[in-house]
Design a protein around this motif. Structure first.
Motif, short mmCIF file in Angstrom:
data_model
loop_
_atom_site.label_atom_id
_atom_site.label_comp_id
_atom_site.label_asym_id
_atom_site.label_seq_id
_atom_site.Cartn_x
_atom_site.Cartn_y
_atom_site.Cartn_z
N LEU A 72 0.81 -1.22 0.00
CA LEU A 72 0.00 0.00 0.00
C LEU A 72 0.84 1.27 0.00
O LEU A 72 0.32 2.35 -0.23
N GLY A 73 2.13 1.15 0.29
CA GLY A 73 3.00 2.31 0.30
C GLY A 73 2.81 3.21 1.50
O GLY A 73 2.86 4.43 1.38
N VAL A 74 2.56 2.59 2.67
CA VAL A 74 2.36 3.35 3.91
C VAL A 74 3.34 2.86 4.96
O VAL A 74 3.81 1.73 4.89
N PRO A 75 3.65 3.70 5.95
CA PRO A 75 4.51 3.24 7.05
C PRO A 75 3.74 2.28 7.96
O PRO A 75 2.51 2.22 7.94
N VAL A 93 -3.08 -5.59 -3.47
CA VAL A 93 -3.62 -4.38 -2.83
C VAL A 93 -4.91 -4.69 -2.08
O VAL A 93 -5.10 -4.26 -0.94
N LEU A 94 -5.81 -5.44 -2.71
CA LEU A 94 -7.06 -5.80 -2.06
C LEU A 94 -6.82 -6.60 -0.78
O LEU A 94 -7.43 -6.34 0.25
N HIS A 95 -5.90 -7.56 -0.85
CA HIS A 95 -5.58 -8.37 0.32
C HIS A 95 -4.95 -7.53 1.43
O HIS A 95 -5.30 -7.66 2.60
N ALA A 96 -4.01 -6.67 1.05
CA ALA A 96 -3.33 -5.83 2.04
C ALA A 96 -4.33 -4.96 2.79
O ALA A 96 -4.29 -4.86 4.02
N TYR A 97 -5.24 -4.33 2.07
CA TYR A 97 -6.21 -3.45 2.72
C TYR A 97 -7.18 -4.26 3.59
O TYR A 97 -7.55 -3.83 4.67
N ARG A 125 -5.91 5.25 -3.79
CA ARG A 125 -4.94 5.69 -4.79
C ARG A 125 -4.46 4.49 -5.62
O ARG A 125 -4.38 4.55 -6.85
N ALA A 126 -4.18 3.38 -4.94
CA ALA A 126 -3.74 2.17 -5.64
C ALA A 126 -4.85 1.60 -6.52
O ALA A 126 -4.59 1.12 -7.63
N LEU A 172 -4.32 4.57 5.52
CA LEU A 172 -4.56 3.30 4.83
C LEU A 172 -5.63 3.46 3.75
O LEU A 172 -5.47 2.98 2.63
N ARG A 173 -6.71 4.14 4.10
CA ARG A 173 -7.82 4.31 3.16
C ARG A 173 -7.37 5.11 1.93
O ARG A 173 -7.67 4.76 0.79
N ARG A 174 -6.63 6.18 2.17
CA ARG A 174 -6.16 7.01 1.05
C ARG A 174 -5.21 6.23 0.14
O ARG A 174 -5.31 6.31 -1.09
#
Length: 130
Positions: free
Chosen positions: A15-18, A61-65, A32-33, A26-28
């Motif tokens: 997701l490109g987040v810390p 991406v779907l799994h990560a979120y 974006r992805a 996370l939502r943003r």
């Protein structure tokens, strides 16, 4: 989401987040992805044929979120991630019953179960539901 022989990607990196990102971050990052990878919004007009790499990236991406937006699943993931980083030699493969293990006459390892109690073990985390 990943194949048996491949390592699971770091969900925060997908997701490109810390690792300390809050729900809004996370939502943003997820939205974006999605805009970047979804077949309806990528490519030239009329070219919506999905390619395997884009489909795999969208699935990651779907799994990560899905994992990181749920506080309980995120805590389990963080604990397993910390344990894998602390272990020398990297992460161990998951303990699954394989055809070679069962054909050799060995029983797959199972978590201990007390009478009338359920014990869940995820890496160093132990949850006793009793």
């Amino acid at each position: 989401m990943a194949g048996e022989g491949r390592a699971t990607p770091d969900l925060y990196r997908v997701l490109g987040v810390p690792a300390d990102a809050d729900q809004e971050q996370l939502r943003r990052a997820y939205r974006r992805a999605l805009r970047r990878l979804h077949p309806d919004t990528r490519g030239a007009a009329g070219d919506t044929r999905p390619d395997a790499a884009a489909e795999a990236a969208l699935a990651h991406v779907l799994h990560a979120y899905q994992v990181l937006r749920d506080p309980i699943r995120r805590a389990h993931y963080d604990a397993a991630r910390a344990a894998a980083r602390a272990r020398p030699g990297g992460p161990r493969p998951r303990n699954r019953a394989t055809p070679s293990a069962t054909s050799a006459g060995r029983e797959p390892r199972r978590a201990p179960r007390a009478e009338g109690r359920l014990v869940i073990r995820i890496g160093p985390l132990r949850i006793d539901l009793g």
